[in-house]
Design an enzyme around this catalytic site. Structure first.
Site, PDB file in Angstrom:
ATOM      1  N   GLY A 359       0.829  -1.194   0.000  1.00 50.32           N
ATOM      2  CA  GLY A 359       0.000   0.000   0.000  1.00 50.32           C
ATOM      3  C   GLY A 359       0.859   1.237   0.000  1.00 50.32           C
ATOM      4  O   GLY A 359       2.086   1.174  -0.039  1.00 50.32           O
ATOM      5  N   GLY A 361       2.077   4.419   2.005  1.00 47.48           N
ATOM      6  CA  GLY A 361       2.198   4.973   3.338  1.00 47.48           C
ATOM      7  C   GLY A 361       2.259   6.480   3.255  1.00 47.48           C
ATOM      8  O   GLY A 361       1.967   7.081   2.223  1.00 47.48           O
ATOM      9  N   PHE A 363       4.681   8.684   3.131  1.00 49.93           N
ATOM     10  CA  PHE A 363       5.559   9.340   2.185  1.00 49.93           C
ATOM     11  C   PHE A 363       6.114   8.388   1.141  1.00 49.93           C
ATOM     12  O   PHE A 363       7.062   8.699   0.449  1.00 49.93           O
ATOM     13  CB  PHE A 363       6.713  10.007   2.925  1.00 49.93           C
ATOM     14  CG  PHE A 363       6.247  11.113   3.805  1.00 49.93           C
ATOM     15  CD1 PHE A 363       6.033  12.377   3.281  1.00 49.93           C
ATOM     16  CD2 PHE A 363       5.989  10.882   5.140  1.00 49.93           C
ATOM     17  CE1 PHE A 363       5.589  13.395   4.089  1.00 49.93           C
ATOM     18  CE2 PHE A 363       5.546  11.907   5.950  1.00 49.93           C
ATOM     19  CZ  PHE A 363       5.343  13.164   5.438  1.00 49.93           C
ATOM     20  N   GLY A 364       5.582   7.215   1.070  1.00 48.21           N
ATOM     21  CA  GLY A 364       6.124   6.296   0.079  1.00 48.21           C
ATOM     22  C   GLY A 364       5.346   5.003   0.054  1.00 48.21           C
ATOM     23  O   GLY A 364       4.410   4.789   0.822  1.00 48.21           O
ATOM     24  N   LYS A 381       9.119   0.218   3.745  1.00 44.43           N
ATOM     25  CA  LYS A 381       8.609   1.469   3.215  1.00 44.43           C
ATOM     26  C   LYS A 381       9.725   2.145   2.441  1.00 44.43           C
ATOM     27  O   LYS A 381      10.845   2.271   2.913  1.00 44.43           O
ATOM     28  CB  LYS A 381       8.157   2.359   4.360  1.00 44.43           C
ATOM     29  CG  LYS A 381       7.491   3.636   3.905  1.00 44.43           C
ATOM     30  CD  LYS A 381       6.898   4.325   5.106  1.00 44.43           C
ATOM     31  CE  LYS A 381       6.177   5.589   4.737  1.00 44.43           C
ATOM     32  NZ  LYS A 381       5.561   6.187   5.918  1.00 44.43           N
ATOM     33  N   ASP A 456      -1.317   9.932  13.724  1.00 49.24           N
ATOM     34  CA  ASP A 456      -1.996   9.559  12.486  1.00 49.24           C
ATOM     35  C   ASP A 456      -2.665   8.203  12.622  1.00 49.24           C
ATOM     36  O   ASP A 456      -2.489   7.311  11.801  1.00 49.24           O
ATOM     37  CB  ASP A 456      -1.009   9.559  11.317  1.00 49.24           C
ATOM     38  CG  ASP A 456      -1.734   9.666   9.978  1.00 49.24           C
ATOM     39  OD1 ASP A 456      -2.940   9.998   9.979  1.00 49.24           O
ATOM     40  OD2 ASP A 456      -1.107   9.419   8.938  1.00 49.24           O
TER      41      ASP A 456
END
Ligand code: NAG
Ligand code: NAG
Ligand code: NAG
Ligand code: NAG
Ligand code: NAG
Ligand code: NAG
Length: 651
Positions: A359, A361, A363-364, A381, A456
């Site tokens: 998926g 995330g 920032f990446g 990530k 978050d």
């Protein structure tokens, strides 16, 4: 030279592979034999003597001060009948001397006739594996020998270090001469160096009547010179016993030398059969010489190939290094040993293939991977170095994940819960996930050395492991604070729909804003709806407001995800919905802390009754105007700063 090293080892292997197999020799009668090469031939070998697979009889074996013997396996009768004189006989053989590390050989070899093939008492070096100090010169030896001596030993009156001699029971030759031959064509006397690594042929002829012994030497392929090198008269009837063995001996001294025989024949009372020179095996190539034409061609090519290979390897290595090149940032040192090599991660994720994509995330992209060494499943990530903002946040995540240890925080295991096509989670699974995330968040807030504000929390940041345990991941926005300190004001980050009302005005992310987001998360999981649902008519529905509405109406269970199809534990569902509302309370101090949340979820503490109010939880609700008064039940605990922000906040 590498190529030389290779050759050396190869030849060593060949030596050790040598075989001595029994096979019939070319027999044309009882009184003769011939070997044109010794492969698949059986000889009585001892000491260092071996027969190479090629068929070279090697009497010594790259070892100094060693001896070796080879005999025709059965003895011969040189007399027609006992008591008679020794008959005429002829012997010829092809030999080669190979100095291994220099131009010199020590010590030498012999052709011999002896009543025994037990030479265990013989000495090496100048004794040529033939005799020893005490047996030398003893008439009882009954030995006739032709020595090919590459050393000069004054104790045996050797004439030089390249001579041939006729020996009777002694290493002191009865007759000897420098290795040479008389050229039949020119009549010239030509010296030969025996240690030239070239094959040479020797003929030994005995005339039983005249008792004359001729010994002739010539380079291989030359016909036997008519004039012998040595000629002596000696009555061998007084020396030889019947039966006697025929064979060879050799010994090395201080200089490593290889003494080889490649062909051999014997005839009694007749000429020695011709050796088939075309069938002879090649002498082994050992040592720095000779510089044969072949080697002179091969060596530069081999060297060129070697250099080419080294060059390509270096280039490949450099390329690999560049492919997996890593940037070490200044700040990395302080964060400890969390760094993985890019290469390992590259392999773990199959080169960041889309197949492994879990998926997106913060920032990446996040990839699923398998660490090859530890067999650990990892979520990887990948952030771009270009985005400096992302990089900073990424570090925060690394620090957090690397140092936080909790089973409900993403460590290394997990895959994304938002994968398409996943079957609907049943209630038990959902409840377990809620508990798991609560446990992880509790750890972040209270159990670790620092307060970690996740900032978050949302469904898409919860990863499910293979046992459907919820794990809180993506620490991309996390902030660390010391316990008891006031969180610093930052720009508001997070995800729409999960932002606590007070965040808009204060900009302070607190544990309470995390709890708010967690409350929204509970509602999301329980109701199976997004926090903000956009409708076709462009209006949007705030999940929390909608749930509050039904709470007011007393129809809370109506908000349940219809996909549960009525299969749920009603106590748990009621607990979840009420807890979700409590956590998502507009007044931050009305929200429970995560320790309390855990206690409620585990049934260790009853959930406080929410007072029936008109309070609106959402930004669009009425709460900003009227909520404060009506929420008196909890208002006493509301802190002023939070209250202020609550009252003025929007989402
Ligand atoms: C040479 O032969 C001897 C036996 O006489 C053996 O002990 C030794 O290992 C051999 N050396 C090599 C290099 O094969
Ligand atoms: C010398 O050689 C003879 C004959 O092979 C043997 O009997 C004797 O034991 C040897 N002597 C020594 C000192 O090895
Ligand atoms: C040759 O052998 C005989 C008998 O052993 C001996 O008497 C004679 O001295 C030897 N000749 C030489 C030159 O060694
Ligand atoms: C042959 O060798 C012997 C002994 O080394 C030497 O005396 C002689 O001069 C050499 N002859 C030729 C033609 O080289
Ligand atoms: C030895 O050589 C001489 C001279 O060439 C020759 O006359 C004689 O027959 C040879 N003897 C033997 C046994 O070959
Ligand atoms: C050689 O020796 C044997 C036995 O000693 C003898 O019978 C024979 O006559 C001798 N031959 C010559 C040519 O002397």
């Amino acid at each position: 030279m590498p190529s030389m090293v290779c050759l050396f080892f190869l030849s060593e292997i060949l030596f050790s592979l040598s075989l001595s197999l029994i096979s019939s020799i070319t027999a044309t009668g009882e009184d003769q034999f011939v070997y044109s090469g010794f492969s698949r031939s059986y000889l009585s070998l001892d000491g260092a003597a071996t027969i190479t697979p090629d068929g070279v009889l090697e009497l010594t074996n790259h070892t100094v001060h060693i001896k070796g013997h080879a005999f025709y396996p059965t003895p011969w009768r040189f007399r027609k009948s006992p008591g008679e004189v020794v008959q005429s006989f002829s012997v010829t053989f092809v030999f080669g001397m190979i100095p291994i590390y220099s131009d010199q050989c020590t010590d030498g070899m012999t052709f011999l006739i002896s009543p025994t093939k037990d030479f265990s008492g013989a000495q090496t070096s100048q004794y040529l594996g033939l005799l020893n100090k005490t047996s030398d010169g003893n008439k009882n030896n009954h030995i006739f020998a032709v020595e090919l001596d590459s050393s000069q030993n004054t104790e045996f009156n050797d004439i030089d270090d390249n001579h041939i001699g006729i020996n009777i029971n002694s290493l002191t030759s009865n007759k000897s001469g420098s290795a040479a031959f008389y050229d039949d064509n020119s009549g010239m006397f030509k010296n030969i160096s025996m240690v030239s690594r070239k094959e040479m042929q020797v003929w030994v002829d005995y005339d039983g009547e005249t008792t004359q012994i001729n010994v002739t030497l010539a380079p291989l392929r030359l016909p036997k010179p008519s004039r012998p090198l040595l000629s002596a008269t000696y009555n061998l009837s007084t020396v030889l016993e019947d039966p006697s063995y025929v064979g060879f001996s050799a010994s090395t001294g201080p200089i490593n030398s290889l003494y080889c025989v490649t062909g051999w024949s014997l005839g009694i009372n007749r000429p020695a059969p011709l050796i088939d020179i075309t069938k002879l095996p090649k002498l082994p190539h050992v040592g720095p010489k000779p510089r044969s034409k072949l080697l002179e061609i091969i060596l530069p090519i081999a060297t060129a190939i070697f250099i080419f290979l080294v060059g390509t390897t270096v280039i490949q290595l450099v390329r690999r290094r560049m492919k997996y090149a890593e940037i070490n940032e200044d700040w990395e040192a302080e964060f400890g040993p969390h760094r993985f090599s890019y290469k390992d991660l590259f392999y773990a994720t199959n080169g960041f293939k889309n197949k492994n994509l879990l998926g997106l995330g913060g920032f990446g992209k996040v990839y699923k991977g398998l660490l090859s060494v530890s067999k650990l499943e990892v979520a990887v990530k990948r952030v771009s170095h270009e985005s400096k903002q992302g990089m900073k946040e990424f570090v925060a995540e690394i620090v957090s994940i690397g140092r936080l240890r909790h089973r409900n925080l993403v460590q290394l295991l997990g895959y994304c819960s938002r994968k398409e096509g996943k079957p609907t989670l049943n209630w038990a699974q959902r409840f377990q996930i809620i508990k798991g995330v609560a446990s992880g968040l509790f750890y972040l807030h209270e159990r670790w050395e620092k307060v970690v504000i996740h900032r978050d929390i949302k469904a898409s940041n919860v990863l499910l492991d293979s046992e459907m345990n919820g794990r809180l991941g993506d620490f991309g926005l996390a902030r660390l604070y010391d316990h008891g300190t006031d969180p610093q004001t930052t720009h508001v980050v997070g995800t729409m729909g999960y932002l606590a009302p007070e965040l808009a005005s204060t900009g302070k992310a607190t544990t309470q804003t995390d709890v708010y987001a967690f409350g929204i998360f509970i509602l999301e999981v329980t109701c199976g709806q997004r926090p903000i649902n956009s409708h076709a008519d462009d209006s949007s529905q705030i999940l929390v407001d909608w749930v509050v509405e039904h709470w007011h109406k007393g129809s809370l269970t109506y908000t349940l995800d219809s996909r549960l199809q009525g299969n749920y534990n009603s106590d748990e569902v009621r607990l979840a919905l009420n807890l979700g509302l409590l956590c998502a309370h507009p007044f931050c101090n009305a929200r429970p802390n995560m320790r309390q949340v855990i206690q409620y979820l585990n049934g260790e503490m009853p959930l406080p009754e929410l007072m029936p109010t008109n309070i609106s939880y959402g930004v669009l609700g009425l709460m900003l105007n009227e909520g404060f008064d009506q929420y008196s039940a909890l208002a006493s605990t509301v802190g002023s700063s939070c209250m202020t922000s609550s009252l003025s906040s929007g989402r």
